[in-house]
Design an enzyme around this catalytic site. Structure first.
Site, PDB file in Angstrom:
ATOM      1  N   ASP A 297       0.837  -1.204   0.000  1.00  0.00           N
ATOM      2  CA  ASP A 297       0.000   0.000   0.000  1.00  0.00           C
ATOM      3  C   ASP A 297       0.875   1.260   0.000  1.00  0.00           C
ATOM      4  O   ASP A 297       2.080   1.216   0.324  1.00  0.00           O
ATOM      5  CB  ASP A 297      -0.883  -0.044   1.263  1.00  0.00           C
ATOM      6  CG  ASP A 297      -2.162   0.769   1.125  1.00  0.00           C
ATOM      7  OD1 ASP A 297      -2.291   1.524   0.153  1.00  0.00           O
ATOM      8  OD2 ASP A 297      -3.022   0.636   2.010  1.00  0.00           O
TER       9      ASP A 297
ATOM     10  N   ASP B  39     -10.705   2.187  -3.269  1.00  0.00           N
ATOM     11  CA  ASP B  39     -11.269   1.941  -1.944  1.00  0.00           C
ATOM     12  C   ASP B  39     -12.786   1.983  -1.979  1.00  0.00           C
ATOM     13  O   ASP B  39     -13.442   1.660  -0.996  1.00  0.00           O
ATOM     14  CB  ASP B  39     -10.749   2.986  -0.942  1.00  0.00           C
ATOM     15  CG  ASP B  39      -9.410   2.583  -0.375  1.00  0.00           C
ATOM     16  OD1 ASP B  39      -8.997   1.430  -0.589  1.00  0.00           O
ATOM     17  OD2 ASP B  39      -8.763   3.424   0.286  1.00  0.00           O
TER      18      ASP B  39
END
Ligand code: DGJ
Length: 725
Positions: free
Chosen positions: A477, A547
């Site tokens: 990430d 997301d």
């Protein structure tokens, strides 16, 4: 293979892909390199009568009094600033004397078999390729530009990159060094870009190409949620399967610029490369600089033809992972299930329930290390938090494995929290300008990975964790952009190299990781889809798309993503409702259908979702197993765009041999007083008879007359139609 020719008599280079031709030529003496044609494949080698190479007010040798008329309008193959090209250019070079004038003349070329790799950078590969390298040189300052053009036997893409060499005696400064430029001459052109923000990435936008410069860029140190490093120039009539499209996809994950410049003669210069804003690269005599690679695609079959060429190119010639052609394990990720509030017990409970439903891997997301109880602390402290994971990581992983599931883990290797052991020990490892307090993003700083001791430390942390248990997947990430660019090691005149050096360091770290763990399934991610680009695909076969897991928001995100990137790499999960980002509720089946378009998985607390949703998971797992390889490897056709029609979304994939196809239809809104629609399919064999659950018809009927789809009661309702022969 004979796809690249130099036609001595006409001083022309001709490159043919399966369906396109690209021509450039040497003009005048000393010779400039000019772009003559790019478009549908043509058979003639002698195109002098089609493209008037010498009609721009005469060449400088015959009309020296008006050299600037020539330089102001000539279609230079690699345009340079400073000597009379007043348009947007690809290159700007400053000398030690402070001058920024450069003029490139042909100095030689060679044609090689194969496709060279790019030093430290992601690049397409394959044996069935040919590469043309044309060298241009500025005789005064000694700069050489080697222009690389590669063509794969089995692809319609043209791969380009540039190597800049200082062949002079003094240092040179590259203030702008783009990877590619080419020209299109048409009056009806439109520019397509993929734009958005966090949680709504890669929405398609089309605008008429106007005079002057138009384009997108990122100065965030990552390719970004806001703009994707991809543009396409389209004919005004370009639709899914008709009209012309010129795609330009940059194989790079950092700062970029991609755009078009339309001059007064209606000629459109299309360019892309590293964004010049924060860039300046010093080349000592003998040094070279390699620009990232760009993949150009010309399609006469509209957007669909362009997408399919990119999908094949990236599946066959860019993604390297051992997993690229394998059915990936269906994962369940605990982020939306627990956020930071979890322990081994909770994870094992999720894994136990997941195993019963046929899910194959548990991914432990953010929060398993150091003092990480929220997103304000502990990045950099990659030691297991034993308060959460009692008995340690291995115990948890063994427990998950014993339930029959693989185990995956989340890292954010590039970052450090101010509240962390790492930062307290090495505050100088965080990127900052000396004397200026660096800006925080999600309460974190970026580590200066260009420093070997920092990247070695990060690598050691990663391997210590990965070696400590049976971890088969990593989610990498990156949750904030780069800012306050200050390196403690680079001298002032090299500070403009920092962003690109940072990107090279990230690539090097990921390369080391996948070399050491060749079986590891790596998924890149950047706060969702902030680094969804071709560069990342060289290291990871899948990237977390966004997301935003809301099935309806995902339609636009996945449509934009699939315009360039293969479905096999699109991270897509089923999450719980009301959706955590939008608050919208959609049927569980619909969420499953939307996630089937990508890598497929779950992002929910399976122990707490409604029992009727849980009961649907085994059926979805079955669908994934049945259809995923067709979805991942088939030819993709976009049939309907919700963004355009405001009511339905539909796409399909067709197997290579056209014996099988899967249609995904989603009715976003029920339309009053309309009962059915004829959905025109695409890509089928017109003569073959196809059967599906409710009927049978030949390919031509399904494509030209359309498949009758009855609207369903309610909104957000989906339907999958499997066609077989
Ligand atoms: C952003 C990612 O996109 C999410 O999936 C999740 O991993 C969080 N970061 C964790 O901080």
């Amino acid at each position: 293979m004979d796809r690249i020719k130099y036609i001595e008599k006409w001083r022309m280079f001709k490159l043919d892909t399966q369906h396109s031709s690209y021509i450039c030529a040497l003009v005048d003496e000393p010779a400039y390199l000019a772009q003559i044609y790019y478009g549908r494949r043509i058979s003639d080698d002698d195109v002098r009568s089609l493209a008037s190479i010498g009609d721009w007010g005469g060449v400088p040798s015959s009309n020296p009094r008006d050299k600037l008329t020539f330089t102001d309008s000539y279609p230079f193959e690699y345009p340079v600033s400073g000597c009379g090209d007043f348009r947007e250019t690809a290159l700007r070079v400053r000398t030690e004397s402070g001058h920024a004038a450069c003029e490139l003349f042909y100095s030689g070329h060679r044609i090689e078999e194969g496709k060279p790799s790019l030093e430290g950078l992601p690049a397409t590969f394959g044996d069935n390729a040919q590469t043309l390298i044309i060298t241009l040189k500025d005789p005064l300052i000694g700069l050489e530009a080697e222009l690389y053009y590669s063509v794969f036997e089995d692809s319609d893409a043209l791969i380009r990159s540039v190597k800049l060499v200082n062949g002079g005696k003094d240092a040179l400064y590259l203030e702008r060094a783009l990877s590619v430029a080419f020209e299109i001459r048409r009056t009806d052109a439109e520019l397509l870009t993929l734009n958005g923000a966090w949680a709504r990435e890669r929405h398609i936008q089309r605008n008429p190409v106007a005079y002057g410069y138009q384009g997108v860029f990122s100065r965030r140190g990552e390719s970004s949620h806001q703009h994707n490093p991809f543009i396409a120039v389209l004919s005004g009539d370009c639709r899914q399967e008709q009209g012309e499209a010129y795609g330009l996809s940059l194989c790079y994950s950092g700062n970029f610029r991609a755009g078009v410049f339309k001059d007064p003669f209606e000629r459109i210069r299309v360019m892309a490369g590293i964004d010049p804003e924060d860039f300046c690269w010093k080349l000592e005599p003998g040094d070279h600089f390699t620009c990232p690679e760009a993949a150009l695609v010309y399609s006469a079959q509209g957007l669909g033809g362009m997408s399919r060429t990119y999908h094949d190119l990236y599946r066959d010639h860019l993604i390297r992972s051992a997993w690229k052609d394998r059915l990936r394990p269906i994962l369940i990720n605990n982020w939306e299930a627990t956020y930071f509030d979890f322990d081994s017990e909770k994870l094992l409970a999720i894994a136990k329930e997941a195993a019963k439903s046929g899910i194959e891997m548990l991914v432990m997301d953010d929060g398993w290390f150091g003092n990480r109880y929220d997103d304000n602390r502990a990045l950099g402290d990659w030691q297991v938090n034993e308060e959460k994971l009692k008995g340690g990581l291995k115990k948890l992983v063994d427990g998950v494995n014993a339930l029959g599931l693989k185990f995956g883990i989340w890292f954010e290797p590039e970052m450090v929290s101010p509240d962390s052991e790492l930062y307290r020990a090495h505050p100088d490892w965080a990127i900052a300008v000396p004397g200026r307090k660096a800006g925080l993003g999600r309460n974190q700083y970026v580590l200066d990975l260009t420093r070997p001791e920092v990247s070695e430390h990060v690598f050691r942390c990663l391997t210590e964790v990965l070696d400590s248990a049976n971890i088969e997947y990593v989610k990498w990430d990156m949750n904030r952009p780069l800012s306050d660019l200050g390196s403690l090691e680079l001298p002032p005149e090299r500070m403009g190299e920092f962003s690109h050096r940072y990107m090279l360091a990230v690539y090097a770290l990921q390369e080391k990781l996948i070399k050491r763990y060749p079986e590891l399934l790596l998924e890149n991610c950047s706060g969702g889809g902030g680094r969804f680009d071709a560069g990342m695909l060289y290291y990871s076969p899948q990237i977390w798309c966004s997301d935003d897991t809301d099935a309806i928001e995902r339609l636009a995100i996945q449509e934009g993503t699939a315009l360039v990137y293969p479905l096999s790499c699109m991270g897509a999960h089923v999450s719980d409702c009301p959706n955590h980002i939008t608050g919208r509720s959609t049927p569980f089946e619909t969420r499953g259908q939307v996630a089937l378009a990508g890598t497929f998985g779950y992002e929910l607390d399976i122990t707490r979702i409604p029992a009727e949703d849980r009961a649907r998971i085994p059926g979805q797992v079955e669908l994934y197993k049945k259809y995923h390889m067709l979805i991942a490897q088939g030819d993709y056709y976009r049939l309907e765009s919700y963004g355009e029609n405001g009511a339905v979304d539909a796409w399909m994939v067709v197997s290579r041999d056209k014996s099988e196809a899967l249609v995904s239809f989603l009715q976003v809104k029920n339309v009053p007083n309309k009962y059915w629609m004829g959905l025109k399919l695409a890509g089928l064999d017109p003569e073959r008879l196809y059967r599906w659950e409710e009927g049978e018809a030949h390919g031509d009927s399904l494509m030209y007359a359309g498949l009758m789809i009855h609207y369903m009661p309610g909104d957000f309702r989906g339907k999958l139609i499997h066609l077989t022969t």
